[in-house]
Design a protein around this motif. Structure first.
Motif, short mmCIF file in Angstrom:
data_model
loop_
_atom_site.label_atom_id
_atom_site.label_comp_id
_atom_site.label_asym_id
_atom_site.label_seq_id
_atom_site.Cartn_x
_atom_site.Cartn_y
_atom_site.Cartn_z
N VAL A 51 71.77 16.22 47.75
CA VAL A 51 71.69 17.67 47.56
C VAL A 51 71.55 18.36 48.92
O VAL A 51 72.23 19.36 49.19
N ARG A 52 70.71 17.84 49.78
CA ARG A 52 70.52 18.43 51.10
C ARG A 52 71.81 18.36 51.93
O ARG A 52 72.17 19.30 52.62
N ARG A 53 72.50 17.21 51.84
CA ARG A 53 73.72 16.99 52.63
C ARG A 53 74.87 17.85 52.13
O ARG A 53 75.63 18.42 52.93
N LEU A 54 75.01 17.97 50.83
CA LEU A 54 76.14 18.69 50.24
C LEU A 54 75.91 20.19 50.11
O LEU A 54 76.86 20.96 50.01
N GLY A 55 74.65 20.60 50.10
CA GLY A 55 74.32 22.01 49.89
C GLY A 55 74.17 22.77 51.19
O GLY A 55 74.05 22.19 52.26
N THR A 56 74.19 24.07 51.06
CA THR A 56 73.96 24.98 52.19
C THR A 56 72.58 25.61 52.00
O THR A 56 72.36 26.30 51.01
N PRO A 57 71.66 25.35 52.93
CA PRO A 57 70.30 25.90 52.77
C PRO A 57 70.31 27.43 52.74
O PRO A 57 71.04 28.07 53.50
N LEU A 58 69.49 27.98 51.87
CA LEU A 58 69.30 29.43 51.83
C LEU A 58 68.13 29.77 52.75
O LEU A 58 67.21 28.96 52.92
N PRO A 59 68.13 30.96 53.33
CA PRO A 59 66.99 31.36 54.16
C PRO A 59 65.69 31.36 53.36
O PRO A 59 65.70 31.59 52.14
N ASP A 60 64.59 31.10 54.02
CA ASP A 60 63.29 31.04 53.34
C ASP A 60 62.94 32.34 52.63
O ASP A 60 62.23 32.33 51.63
N ASP A 61 63.45 33.47 53.15
CA ASP A 61 63.13 34.75 52.53
C ASP A 61 64.11 35.17 51.44
O ASP A 61 64.01 36.25 50.88
N ALA A 62 65.07 34.30 51.10
CA ALA A 62 66.03 34.60 50.02
C ALA A 62 65.31 34.59 48.68
O ALA A 62 64.46 33.74 48.43
N LEU A 63 65.66 35.52 47.83
CA LEU A 63 65.02 35.63 46.51
C LEU A 63 66.02 35.37 45.40
O LEU A 63 66.13 36.12 44.45
#
Length: 92
Positions: A51-63
Motif C-alpha cells: 500500500v505504501r509503495r503503490l499509493g501516493t501519500p496525502l499531506p498530514d493536514d488533508a481531511l
C-alpha cells in the motif's frame, strides 16, 4: 481510493492495484484462520508495504474521508480479526 493505515496516515491508491492487494489479503486471511502468527506478521507487513509503495501519500493536514482503513503494522491477530469483513480487510 483513499486508504488509511492506522497510526501512519492516508494514501491515495489507484483501483488497478487492488488485484495485487487482494492476493495478499487472501493469504493473510488464510494465515489468520490457521493461527499462523509468523505468517500473519510477514503478510501484514507485505500488505502494508505494498500500500505504501503503490499509493501516493496525502499531506498530514488533508481531511479526506478514508474509504478503507487498514491496521497498524504492530496490530495483533485478534485486533485484525475484529476489523475483518466477509471479504477480508480489502473489499473485492
Amino acid at each position: 481510493m483513499i486508504v488509511r493505515i492506522m497510526g501512519e496516515g492516508q494514501v491515495r491508491l489507484d483501483n488497478a492495484h487492488f488485484t495485487e492487494l487482494n492476493k495478499l489479503d487472501d493469504e493473510l486471511l488464510a494465515e489468520m484462520e490457521s493461527g499462523d502468527e509468523e505468517g500473519f506478521r510477514r503478510t501484514l507487513g507485505a500488505l502494508l508495504a505494498a500500500v505504501r509503495r503503490l499509493g501516493t501519500p496525502l499531506p498530514d493536514d488533508a481531511l479526506e474521508p478514508s474509504e478503507l482503513i487498514l491496521p497498524s503494522p504492530d496490530a495483533t491477530l485478534e485486533e485484525v480479526r475484529e476489523m475483518l469483513t466477509e471479504d477480508g480487510l480489502i473489499p473485492g
